[in-house]
Design a protein around this motif. Structure first.
Motif, mmCIF file in Angstrom:
data_model
loop_
_atom_site.group_PDB
_atom_site.id
_atom_site.type_symbol
_atom_site.label_atom_id
_atom_site.label_comp_id
_atom_site.label_asym_id
_atom_site.label_seq_id
_atom_site.Cartn_x
_atom_site.Cartn_y
_atom_site.Cartn_z
ATOM 1 N N LYS A 63 0.827 -1.210 0.000
ATOM 2 C CA LYS A 63 0.000 0.000 0.000
ATOM 3 C C LYS A 63 0.861 1.261 0.000
ATOM 4 C CE LYS A 63 -3.816 -2.438 2.088
ATOM 5 N NZ LYS A 63 -4.857 -2.516 3.116
ATOM 6 N N TRP A 68 -0.947 3.366 -2.784
ATOM 7 C CA TRP A 68 -2.239 2.883 -3.306
ATOM 8 C C TRP A 68 -2.835 1.962 -2.249
ATOM 9 C CZ3 TRP A 68 -4.242 4.677 -7.754
ATOM 10 C CH2 TRP A 68 -5.349 4.018 -8.287
ATOM 11 N N PRO A 69 -3.920 2.385 -1.596
ATOM 12 C CA PRO A 69 -4.367 1.669 -0.393
ATOM 13 C C PRO A 69 -5.239 0.443 -0.638
ATOM 14 C CG PRO A 69 -5.664 3.644 -0.700
ATOM 15 C CD PRO A 69 -4.672 3.606 -1.832
ATOM 16 N N THR A 70 -5.419 0.038 -1.895
ATOM 17 C CA THR A 70 -6.312 -1.102 -2.130
ATOM 18 C C THR A 70 -5.640 -2.170 -2.987
ATOM 19 O OG1 THR A 70 -7.311 0.005 -4.052
ATOM 20 C CG2 THR A 70 -8.426 0.293 -1.956
#
Lengths: 106, 83
Positions: A63, A68-70
């Motif tokens: 992440k 990018w947290p997903t």
């Protein structure tokens, strides 16, 4: 080796890498499943995949790696390409096939 | 169950949107986000801009996933005209 270095080594030693929940055979999230289907639709049947559900350190580290947290996350030639939405848009426009070096599906 | 309106508030609090609509079933959500701030940014950077506003909700698990269409006002108008 730290997580960032491990991720870097993985994405730079395979042309196509998908970080996903589950495996290409048994995706464990609808978004990961869609990502696998898109790659297959692009004619890419052999690609490296990392199941983040069995790799908690990678799950957290990936992440930050791409900010990018997903999950899923697609990398081509070491570069972060996007998640599920971006893969869909790029597939529809033919950009993804181009980047993967496969002919656009008719 | 998370209300889509709540997600709208989180996003609207951090960026100026010409249009913002979110639909969802409490688990999975889909957003259309139209902002002049997206001009000149590629798809990844646009979504990163939005993710920055909701990262803590994603990390905490309060929000599982948000599909996004990120458009500039011009792209949005084009879509309205031709879509």
């Amino acid at each position: 080796m730290d997580v960032k270095q491990r991720i870097h080594d993985t994405v730079t030693s395979h042309p196509v890498v998908l970080y996903m929940k589950g495996t290409p055979q048994f995706p464990q999230c609808g978004f990961s499943q869609t990502a696998v289907q898109i790659l297959k639709a692009c004619g890419v049947h052999q690609f490296a995949s990392v199941n983040v559900l069995t790799e908690p350190e990678i799950r957290a580290g990936i992440k930050d790696y791409a900010n990018w947290p997903t999950i899923p996350q697609l990398y081509i030639n070491g570069e972060f390409v996007g998640g599920c939405d971006i893969m869909k848009e790029m597939y529809q426009s033919g950009e993804l096939q181009k980047q993967l070096g496969t002919p656009a599906a008719a | 169950m998370l209300d889509p309106k709540q997600i709208e508030k989180w996003i609207a609090a951090g960026m100026a949107c010409e249009h913002l609509s979110i639909e969802g079933d409490g688990q999975h959500f889909a957003a259309v986000i139209v902002s002049a701030e997206f001009a000149g940014l590629n798809r990844v950077k646009r979504q990163q801009r939005v993710y920055a506003l909701i990262r803590d909700k994603l990390d905490s698990g309060e929000l599982h996933a948000l599909s996004m269409q990120t458009l500039t006002p011009e792209e949005w108008q084009d879509r309205q005209a031709h879509g």
